[in-house]
Design a protein around this motif. Structure first.
Motif, PDB file in Angstrom:
ATOM      1  N   VAL A  13     -33.222  13.856  62.481  1.00 10.12           N
ATOM      2  CA  VAL A  13     -32.101  14.095  63.342  1.00 10.12           C
ATOM      3  C   VAL A  13     -31.107  13.704  62.635  1.00 10.12           C
ATOM      4  CG1 VAL A  13     -31.244  13.156  65.716  1.00 10.12           C
ATOM      5  CG2 VAL A  13     -33.839  13.269  65.128  1.00 10.12           C
ATOM      6  N   ILE A  14     -30.077  14.719  62.675  1.00  8.61           N
ATOM      7  CA  ILE A  14     -28.892  14.319  61.897  1.00  8.61           C
ATOM      8  C   ILE A  14     -27.766  14.135  62.992  1.00  8.61           C
ATOM      9  CG2 ILE A  14     -26.853  15.104  60.321  1.00  8.61           C
ATOM     10  CD1 ILE A  14     -28.895  17.257  59.310  1.00  8.61           C
ATOM     11  N   GLY A  15     -27.315  12.749  63.040  1.00  6.45           N
ATOM     12  CA  GLY A  15     -26.204  12.329  63.993  1.00  6.45           C
ATOM     13  C   GLY A  15     -26.891  11.517  64.982  1.00  6.45           C
ATOM     14  N   ALA A  16     -25.976  10.468  65.161  1.00  8.61           N
ATOM     15  CA  ALA A  16     -26.603   9.292  65.994  1.00  8.61           C
ATOM     16  C   ALA A  16     -25.631   8.949  67.337  1.00  8.61           C
ATOM     17  CB  ALA A  16     -26.976   8.253  65.590  1.00  8.61           C
ATOM     18  N   GLY A  17     -24.911  10.129  67.611  1.00  9.52           N
ATOM     19  CA  GLY A  17     -24.073   9.948  68.942  1.00  9.52           C
ATOM     20  C   GLY A  17     -24.944  10.368  70.053  1.00  9.52           C
ATOM     21  N   GLU A  33     -43.264   8.716  65.852  1.00  9.98           N
ATOM     22  CA  GLU A  33     -42.889   7.591  65.342  1.00  9.98           C
ATOM     23  C   GLU A  33     -41.797   7.624  64.385  1.00  9.98           C
ATOM     24  OE1 GLU A  33     -43.675   4.222  66.179  1.00  9.98           O
ATOM     25  OE2 GLU A  33     -45.010   5.184  67.729  1.00  9.98           O
ATOM     26  N   PRO A  34     -40.532   7.006  64.432  1.00  9.07           N
ATOM     27  CA  PRO A  34     -39.651   6.770  63.697  1.00  9.07           C
ATOM     28  C   PRO A  34     -40.091   6.453  62.317  1.00  9.07           C
ATOM     29  CG  PRO A  34     -39.447   5.012  65.181  1.00  9.07           C
ATOM     30  CD  PRO A  34     -40.468   5.772  65.730  1.00  9.07           C
ATOM     31  N   ASP A  35     -39.581   7.027  61.161  1.00  7.00           N
ATOM     32  CA  ASP A  35     -39.975   6.603  59.664  1.00  7.00           C
ATOM     33  C   ASP A  35     -41.161   7.332  59.542  1.00  7.00           C
ATOM     34  OD1 ASP A  35     -37.553   5.241  59.482  1.00  7.00           O
ATOM     35  OD2 ASP A  35     -38.315   3.405  59.676  1.00  7.00           O
ATOM     36  N   ARG A  36     -42.144   7.571  60.173  1.00  5.20           N
ATOM     37  CA  ARG A  36     -43.512   8.160  59.956  1.00  5.20           C
ATOM     38  C   ARG A  36     -43.212   9.637  60.387  1.00  5.20           C
ATOM     39  NH1 ARG A  36     -48.456   7.116  63.664  1.00  5.20           N
ATOM     40  NH2 ARG A  36     -47.187   8.783  64.826  1.00  5.20           N
ATOM     41  N   ASP A  37     -42.672  10.093  61.595  1.00  8.61           N
ATOM     42  CA  ASP A  37     -42.758  11.308  61.992  1.00  8.61           C
ATOM     43  C   ASP A  37     -41.549  11.876  62.218  1.00  8.61           C
ATOM     44  OD1 ASP A  37     -45.710  11.304  62.507  1.00  8.61           O
ATOM     45  OD2 ASP A  37     -45.215  10.052  64.398  1.00  8.61           O
ATOM     46  N   PHE A  38     -40.560  11.169  62.405  1.00  8.08           N
ATOM     47  CA  PHE A  38     -39.038  11.595  62.218  1.00  8.08           C
ATOM     48  C   PHE A  38     -38.167  10.678  61.718  1.00  8.08           C
ATOM     49  CE2 PHE A  38     -39.409   9.348  66.277  1.00  8.08           C
ATOM     50  CZ  PHE A  38     -38.074   8.988  66.504  1.00  8.08           C
ATOM     51  N   VAL A  39     -36.919  10.792  61.366  1.00  8.43           N
ATOM     52  CA  VAL A  39     -35.985  10.023  60.887  1.00  8.43           C
ATOM     53  C   VAL A  39     -34.480  10.300  61.519  1.00  8.43           C
ATOM     54  CG1 VAL A  39     -35.638  11.324  58.670  1.00  8.43           C
ATOM     55  CG2 VAL A  39     -35.002   8.934  58.737  1.00  8.43           C
ATOM     56  N   VAL A  40     -33.760   9.307  61.810  1.00  9.26           N
ATOM     57  CA  VAL A  40     -32.443   9.504  62.269  1.00  9.26           C
ATOM     58  C   VAL A  40     -31.397   9.233  61.039  1.00  9.26           C
ATOM     59  CG1 VAL A  40     -30.856   9.362  64.241  1.00  9.26           C
ATOM     60  CG2 VAL A  40     -33.259   9.149  64.728  1.00  9.26           C
ATOM     61  N   LEU A  41     -30.790   9.981  60.843  1.00 14.51           N
ATOM     62  CA  LEU A  41     -29.623   9.825  59.783  1.00 14.51           C
ATOM     63  C   LEU A  41     -28.246   9.915  60.511  1.00 14.51           C
ATOM     64  CD1 LEU A  41     -31.120  12.383  57.178  1.00 14.51           C
ATOM     65  CD2 LEU A  41     -31.645   9.855  57.377  1.00 14.51           C
ATOM     66  N   ASP A  42     -27.368   9.056  60.214  1.00 17.99           N
ATOM     67  CA  ASP A  42     -25.949   8.701  60.672  1.00 17.99           C
ATOM     68  C   ASP A  42     -25.055   8.544  59.472  1.00 17.99           C
ATOM     69  OD1 ASP A  42     -24.191   9.299  62.765  1.00 17.99           O
ATOM     70  OD2 ASP A  42     -24.183   7.053  63.096  1.00 17.99           O
ATOM     71  N   HIS A  43     -24.105   9.171  59.550  1.00 22.92           N
ATOM     72  CA  HIS A  43     -22.982   8.964  58.449  1.00 22.92           C
ATOM     73  C   HIS A  43     -22.031   7.961  58.893  1.00 22.92           C
ATOM     74  CE1 HIS A  43     -18.944  10.782  59.463  1.00 22.92           C
ATOM     75  NE2 HIS A  43     -19.759  10.843  60.511  1.00 22.92           N
ATOM     76  N   ALA A  44     -21.977   7.447  60.198  1.00 26.42           N
ATOM     77  CA  ALA A  44     -20.833   6.567  60.680  1.00 26.42           C
ATOM     78  C   ALA A  44     -21.425   5.329  60.146  1.00 26.42           C
ATOM     79  CB  ALA A  44     -21.073   6.680  62.138  1.00 26.42           C
ATOM     80  N   PRO A  45     -20.438   4.283  59.989  1.00 19.09           N
ATOM     81  CA  PRO A  45     -20.640   2.753  59.407  1.00 19.09           C
ATOM     82  C   PRO A  45     -21.571   2.115  60.402  1.00 19.09           C
ATOM     83  CG  PRO A  45     -18.347   2.797  60.195  1.00 19.09           C
ATOM     84  CD  PRO A  45     -18.960   4.284  60.146  1.00 19.09           C
ATOM     85  N   ARG A  46     -21.501   2.199  61.695  1.00 21.92           N
ATOM     86  CA  ARG A  46     -22.159   1.682  62.823  1.00 21.92           C
ATOM     87  C   ARG A  46     -22.372   2.282  64.105  1.00 21.92           C
ATOM     88  NH1 ARG A  46     -16.958   0.716  61.772  1.00 21.92           N
ATOM     89  NH2 ARG A  46     -15.497   1.038  63.464  1.00 21.92           N
ATOM     90  N   PRO A  47     -23.226   1.969  65.000  1.00 20.22           N
ATOM     91  CA  PRO A  47     -23.440   2.509  66.207  1.00 20.22           C
ATOM     92  C   PRO A  47     -22.458   2.975  67.075  1.00 20.22           C
ATOM     93  CG  PRO A  47     -25.041   0.587  66.014  1.00 20.22           C
ATOM     94  CD  PRO A  47     -24.021   0.410  64.726  1.00 20.22           C
ATOM     95  N   GLY A  48     -22.502   3.921  67.881  1.00 23.12           N
ATOM     96  CA  GLY A  48     -21.555   4.420  68.604  1.00 23.12           C
ATOM     97  C   GLY A  48     -20.756   5.757  68.671  1.00 23.12           C
ATOM     98  N   GLY A  49     -21.449   6.567  67.620  1.00 29.13           N
ATOM     99  CA  GLY A  49     -21.124   7.890  67.500  1.00 29.13           C
ATOM    100  C   GLY A  49     -19.533   8.216  67.273  1.00 29.13           C
ATOM    101  N   ILE A  89     -18.962   1.628  74.572  1.00 26.75           N
ATOM    102  CA  ILE A  89     -19.985   2.578  74.260  1.00 26.75           C
ATOM    103  C   ILE A  89     -20.660   2.279  73.121  1.00 26.75           C
ATOM    104  CG2 ILE A  89     -20.574   5.074  73.940  1.00 26.75           C
ATOM    105  CD1 ILE A  89     -18.187   5.648  75.837  1.00 26.75           C
ATOM    106  N   ALA A  90     -19.960   1.624  72.032  1.00 23.59           N
ATOM    107  CA  ALA A  90     -20.490   1.328  70.671  1.00 23.59           C
ATOM    108  C   ALA A  90     -21.622   0.197  70.931  1.00 23.59           C
ATOM    109  CB  ALA A  90     -19.474   0.889  69.696  1.00 23.59           C
ATOM    110  N   ALA A  91     -21.450  -0.808  72.023  1.00 23.50           N
ATOM    111  CA  ALA A  91     -22.126  -1.654  72.032  1.00 23.50           C
ATOM    112  C   ALA A  91     -23.328  -1.239  73.100  1.00 23.50           C
ATOM    113  CB  ALA A  91     -21.670  -3.046  72.977  1.00 23.50           C
ATOM    114  N   TYR A  92     -23.046  -0.242  73.990  1.00 23.12           N
ATOM    115  CA  TYR A  92     -24.444   0.447  74.578  1.00 23.12           C
ATOM    116  C   TYR A  92     -25.150   1.069  73.747  1.00 23.12           C
ATOM    117  CZ  TYR A  92     -26.278   4.062  77.719  1.00 23.12           C
ATOM    118  OH  TYR A  92     -27.268   4.618  78.340  1.00 23.12           O
ATOM    119  N   PHE A  93     -24.812   2.017  72.878  1.00 22.46           N
ATOM    120  CA  PHE A  93     -25.508   2.632  71.873  1.00 22.46           C
ATOM    121  C   PHE A  93     -26.153   1.652  70.806  1.00 22.46           C
ATOM    122  CE2 PHE A  93     -23.147   6.946  71.396  1.00 22.46           C
ATOM    123  CZ  PHE A  93     -23.332   6.985  72.807  1.00 22.46           C
ATOM    124  N   ALA A  94     -25.655   0.658  70.540  1.00 23.03           N
ATOM    125  CA  ALA A  94     -26.339  -0.393  69.813  1.00 23.03           C
ATOM    126  C   ALA A  94     -27.387  -0.774  70.324  1.00 23.03           C
ATOM    127  CB  ALA A  94     -25.328  -1.373  69.201  1.00 23.03           C
TER     128      ALA A  94
END
Length: 362
Positions: A13-17, A33-49, A89-94
């Protein structure tokens, strides 16, 4: 991990918005399962999209139609209307990432997705390479602000800025400002800048369409259908707002009465001291603010040659027509927050069928 150092995974998964988190949630709910079956990659420095980069004056109470992510409500207690939307929204996403243990990896830049070996996709990133059986691309548009080009643009002696870098109205106090763009961001910028600027001028390519009265589910479906048809034809997607018009709220009604939203057609050229039209009209300016929107951030998919002659990627539901392994979530008709939720679920449903139908190479 293979002998070459390439990490094997079922889904990247590319993007964590909103779109990426929705996809990750449905992957996890389907038993992956994350890290075993899928991985989420996000280029932003922190949660929040993209929300984490919004300007401070865009408070949560001014956000139009923010829908909760699947499985966890954004409560009214957390969503203080006077608090910056970037914080809310950043706090909610986190909190969402933590509750569902999505293990988002950041900051990770995806540089290219290309054909790999044994029918897999090769996902090249700043932290190595993943070999994936399927891909959810949820990169949105924030990283690709659209700057139109006009004759004389390079001669302008003032400042040019874009919504992507909008700092709030204070930076425009006492200045003469030309705001370009007839969308929601352009009108919001214009209204608050007008309170502190020496002068404002609003220019748009087309006369703005203001929407008065109720906007129900039927009208919403019709608007999304128009955007969806463009994507189905392989044309670059339009925003849903571009076909719904601008809702007339109290701030817009007041600005219209005061003449702040009196619009001029697009200028023909930019001069060192402002903008000019071929009919001889000129406007002096210290700043040109381009509220001209964004384009889909999909350049990393270029090696897969998904684009159609019309310039867009043809999509059926969320699946790229040219490659069934690739799903675009938050693209075109699913760019709204509620659309991203539904698209995440649809993408995972299709991906689970693909994984079941195409066995893991031995």
């Amino acid at each position: 991990m293979s002998d070459s150092g390439v990490r094997d995974i079922d889904v990247v998964v590319i993007g964590a918005g909103q779109a990426g988190l929705s996809g990750a949630y449905h992957l996890r709910r389907s038993g992956l399962e994350p890290d075993r079956d899928f991985v989420v990659l996000d280029h932003a420095p922190r949660p929040g999209g993209a929300w984490q980069f919004r300007w401070p004056s865009l408070t949560y109470g001014r956000v139009h139609g923010m829908h909760s992510l699947p499985g966890m409500e954004l409560t009214t207690a957390a969503a203080d209307d006077d608090r910056p939307s970037s914080e809310v929204i950043a706090a909610y996403f986190a909190a969402y990432e933590e509750r569902f243990d999505l293990r988002v990896r950041r900051p990770v830049d995806v540089t290219a997705v290309r054909e790999g070996t044994a029918g897999r996709l090769r996902v090249e990133t700043s932290e190595g390479v993943w070999s994936a059986r399927a891909l959810i691309n949820a990169t949105g548009t924030w990283d690709r602000p659209f700057w139109p080009r006009y004759p004389g643009q390079e001669t302008f002696l003032g400042r040019q800025s874009h919504t992507a870098h909008y700092p709030g109205p204070g930076a425009f106090a006492g200045l003469r400002v030309v705001v370009v763009g007839g969308g929601a961001s352009g009108t919001q910028h214009l209204i608050e800048i007008a309170e502190v600027a020496a002068d404002t001028t609003w220019v748009t390519r087309r006369p703005p369409v203001f929407r008065e009265g109720p906007f129900g589910e039927e009208q919403g479906r019709a608007a999304v259908a128009l955007v969806e048809e463009r994507v189905r034809q392989g044309l670059p997607p339009l925003s849903v707002v571009s076909v719904t018009g601008l809702p007339v709220n109290e701030a817009i009604a007041k600005a219209r009465e005061e003449g702040v939203l009196d619009r001029l057609p697009m200028f023909d050229r930019i001069t060192p001291t402002g903008v000019a039209w071929d009919d001889g009209r000129t406007v002096e300016a210290d700043v040109i603010l381009w509220a001209t929107g964004f384009r889909a951030a999909v350049d990393h998919l270029a090696p897969l040659r998904l684009r159609e002659p019309g310039g867009g990627i043809k999509v059926e539901e969320t699946r790229a027509v040219r490659d069934e392994r690739v799903h675009l979530v938050g693209y075109g008709p699913s760019a709204s927050t509620v659309g991203a939720n539904r698209a995440g679920r649809a993408a995972v449903r299709d991906i689970r069928r693909l994984l079941a139908r195409v066995p893991e190479p031995v």
